[in-house]
Design an enzyme around this catalytic site. Structure first.
Site, PDB file in Angstrom:
ATOM      1  CB  SER A 146      -0.771   0.088   1.165  1.00 60.60           C
ATOM      2  OG  SER A 146      -1.770   1.223   1.276  1.00 60.60           O
ATOM      3  CE1 TYR A 159      -5.475  -2.001   4.513  1.00 61.00           C
ATOM      4  CE2 TYR A 159      -3.403   0.352   4.041  1.00 61.00           C
ATOM      5  CZ  TYR A 159      -4.050  -0.671   3.393  1.00 61.00           C
ATOM      6  OH  TYR A 159      -4.657  -1.194   2.257  1.00 61.00           O
TER       7      TYR A 159
HETATM    8  P1  NDP Z   1     -11.731  -5.155  -1.422  1.00 55.38           P
HETATM    9  O1  NDP Z   1     -12.126  -5.066   0.221  1.00 55.38           O
HETATM   10  O2  NDP Z   1     -12.181  -5.272  -2.515  1.00 55.38           O
HETATM   11  O3  NDP Z   1     -10.886  -6.497  -0.956  1.00 55.38           O
HETATM   12  C1  NDP Z   1     -10.479  -7.511  -0.229  1.00 55.38           C
HETATM   13  C2  NDP Z   1     -10.847  -8.253  -0.583  1.00 55.38           C
HETATM   14  O4  NDP Z   1     -10.281  -9.288   0.841  1.00 55.38           O
HETATM   15  C3  NDP Z   1     -12.446  -9.209  -0.548  1.00 55.38           C
HETATM   16  O5  NDP Z   1     -12.447  -9.787  -1.907  1.00 55.38           O
HETATM   17  C4  NDP Z   1     -12.205 -10.099   0.411  1.00 55.38           C
HETATM   18  O6  NDP Z   1     -13.335 -11.233   0.835  1.00 55.38           O
HETATM   19  C5  NDP Z   1     -10.778 -10.735   0.369  1.00 55.38           C
HETATM   20  N1  NDP Z   1     -10.665 -11.339   2.182  1.00 55.38           N
HETATM   21  C6  NDP Z   1     -10.856 -10.515   3.346  1.00 55.38           C
HETATM   22  N2  NDP Z   1     -10.379 -10.887   4.701  1.00 55.38           N
HETATM   23  C7  NDP Z   1     -10.189 -11.992   4.369  1.00 55.38           C
HETATM   24  C8  NDP Z   1     -10.183 -13.647   5.304  1.00 55.38           C
HETATM   25  N3  NDP Z   1      -9.617 -12.709   6.534  1.00 55.38           N
HETATM   26  N4  NDP Z   1      -9.759 -14.259   4.275  1.00 55.38           N
HETATM   27  C9  NDP Z   1      -9.738 -14.119   3.271  1.00 55.38           C
HETATM   28  N5  NDP Z   1      -9.955 -13.902   1.838  1.00 55.38           N
HETATM   29  C10 NDP Z   1     -10.099 -11.870   2.625  1.00 55.38           C
HETATM   30  O7  NDP Z   1     -10.651  -4.073  -1.559  1.00 55.38           O
HETATM   31  P2  NDP Z   1      -9.025  -4.024  -2.238  1.00 55.38           P
HETATM   32  O8  NDP Z   1      -9.740  -4.754  -3.444  1.00 55.38           O
HETATM   33  O9  NDP Z   1      -8.701  -2.827  -2.172  1.00 55.38           O
HETATM   34  O10 NDP Z   1      -7.731  -4.348  -1.365  1.00 55.38           O
HETATM   35  C11 NDP Z   1      -7.112  -5.375  -1.920  1.00 55.38           C
HETATM   36  C12 NDP Z   1      -5.359  -5.926  -1.333  1.00 55.38           C
HETATM   37  O11 NDP Z   1      -5.663  -4.152  -1.801  1.00 55.38           O
HETATM   38  C13 NDP Z   1      -6.082  -5.268   0.548  1.00 55.38           C
HETATM   39  O12 NDP Z   1      -4.504  -5.928   1.067  1.00 55.38           O
HETATM   40  C14 NDP Z   1      -5.746  -3.490   0.426  1.00 55.38           C
HETATM   41  O13 NDP Z   1      -4.583  -3.559   1.451  1.00 55.38           O
HETATM   42  C15 NDP Z   1      -4.788  -3.271  -0.497  1.00 55.38           C
HETATM   43  N6  NDP Z   1      -4.795  -1.794  -1.079  1.00 55.38           N
HETATM   44  C16 NDP Z   1      -6.212  -1.356  -1.498  1.00 55.38           C
HETATM   45  C17 NDP Z   1      -5.684   0.178  -1.496  1.00 55.38           C
HETATM   46  C18 NDP Z   1      -7.072   0.194  -2.562  1.00 55.38           C
HETATM   47  O14 NDP Z   1      -7.125   2.209  -2.943  1.00 55.38           O
HETATM   48  N7  NDP Z   1      -7.961   0.258  -2.613  1.00 55.38           N
HETATM   49  C19 NDP Z   1      -4.574   0.508  -1.785  1.00 55.38           C
HETATM   50  C20 NDP Z   1      -3.559   0.565  -1.297  1.00 55.38           C
HETATM   51  C21 NDP Z   1      -3.753  -1.490  -0.526  1.00 55.38           C
HETATM   52  P3  NDP Z   1     -14.054 -11.792   1.675  1.00 55.38           P
HETATM   53  O15 NDP Z   1     -15.010 -10.483   0.948  1.00 55.38           O
HETATM   54  O16 NDP Z   1     -15.047 -13.051   0.738  1.00 55.38           O
HETATM   55  O17 NDP Z   1     -13.451 -12.567   2.313  1.00 55.38           O
END
Ligand code: NDP
Length: 256
Positions: A146, A159
């Site tokens: 991130s 985070y």
């Molecule tokens: P989303 O919330 O769209 O996606 C997060 C995903 O993680 C979901 O599909 C969720 O699936 C899965 N997830 C969360 N907890 C668990 C768990 N315990 N077990 C299995 N799956 C899990 O967010 P983003 O796409 O934005 O985020 C994706 C990554 O990118 C993250 O690591 C985030 O920190 C990082 N990021 C995002 C940014 C942004 O601006 N969006 C910026 C910087 C980093 P489900 O709900 O089915 O469990």
């Protein structure tokens, strides 16, 4: 002769959190490049939708419901993927959450849940796929960091700790497993339009405009901005690239 640099035909990828957001954007790229994909997450409806979408571009895709913070669930997920898809070449550790509170207001359960979801899960999944990658003669691990891998912010203690940690974890795996021909790299997204940031935009006054003003590309990122970097880091194009942390941020991290 080596395969064409960006060809993933015959490769098998695990994408945690591949059922939405950035993970789905990366899974789309890998699928278009020819890989079979195991989409991992907890929400079964989102998993089914993602698999259906990937199948439409002609990819072999399976859904594996698993909580990536649970060691036994991760072991079962990895053995299911190896059984159903035959091998494991690529792991994208993308699952992540955020709890927005200053350090003095965050309780230990909240701290643990963010660290376990964003950082410990990457350790568990990487350790679990290592034997299969080693046996296959190599592999690719892509960890999602991130801007909080670089910067701090008053409302992201756990985070930012998890995302700083993921860069150092990536470097450690890159060193440890180079002899096994496994490359490990991190991707550092800027501000991307996903479910995660939709909530932040609602909660934080002025965030939307501040991101636009601070980002040289003058836009929020889209999940499809992650297809290319995923294919690069998952393919032979990056065989001499390891231990790096590559911003995909429209220039956010270089803006003075
Ligand atoms: P989303 O919330 O769209 O996606 C997060 C995903 O993680 C979901 O599909 C969720 O699936 C899965 N997830 C969360 N907890 C668990 C768990 N315990 N077990 C299995 N799956 C899990 O967010 P983003 O796409 O934005 O985020 C994706 C990554 O990118 C993250 O690591 C985030 O920190 C990082 N990021 C995002 C940014 C942004 O601006 N969006 C910026 C910087 C980093 P489900 O709900 O089915 O469990």
């Amino acid at each position: 002769m080596k395969t064409a640099p960006f060809d993933l035909t015959g490769k098998v990828a695990i994408v945690t959190g591949g059922n939405g957001g950035i993970g789905l954007g990366m899974a789309r790229g890998l699928a278009q490049a020819g890989a079979a994909i195991a989409v991992v997450g907890r929400n079964e409806a989102k998993l089914a939708a993602a698999v259906a979408e990937l199948a439409q571009v002609g990819a072999r895709a399976i859904a594996v419901a698993a909580d990536v913070t649970d060691k036994a669930a991760v072991a079962a997920m990895v053995s299911r993927v190896a059984g159903d898809l035959g091998r494991i070449d690529i792991l994208i550790n993308n699952a992540g959450i955020n709890i927005r509170k200053p350090p003095h207001a965050l309780d230990i359960a909240e701290w643990d849940s963010v660290i376990q979801t964003n950082l410990t899960s990457a350790f568990l999944c990487s350790q679990a796929v290592y034997p299969a990658m080693k046996a296959a003669g190599g592999g690719k691990i892509i960890n999602i960091g991130s801007m909080m891998s670089i910067f701090g912010a008053s409302f992201t203690p756990a985070y930012a700790a998890s995302k700083g940690g993921i860069v150092q974890f990536t470097r450690s795996c890159a060193c440890a497993w180079a002899a096994d021909n496994i490359q490990a790299n991190a991707v550092l997204p800027g501000w991307i339009d996903t479910d995660l940031t939709k909530r932040a935009r609602k909660e934080i006054d002025g965030l939307h405009d501040r991101v636009l003003a601070r980002t040289p590309a003058a836009r929020w990122g889209d999940i499809n901005d992650f297809a290319g970097i995923a294919v690069f880091l998952a393919s032979s194009a990056s065989d001499f690239v390891t231990g790096t942390a590559i911003p995909v941020d429209g220039g956010y991290s270089i803006m003075g």
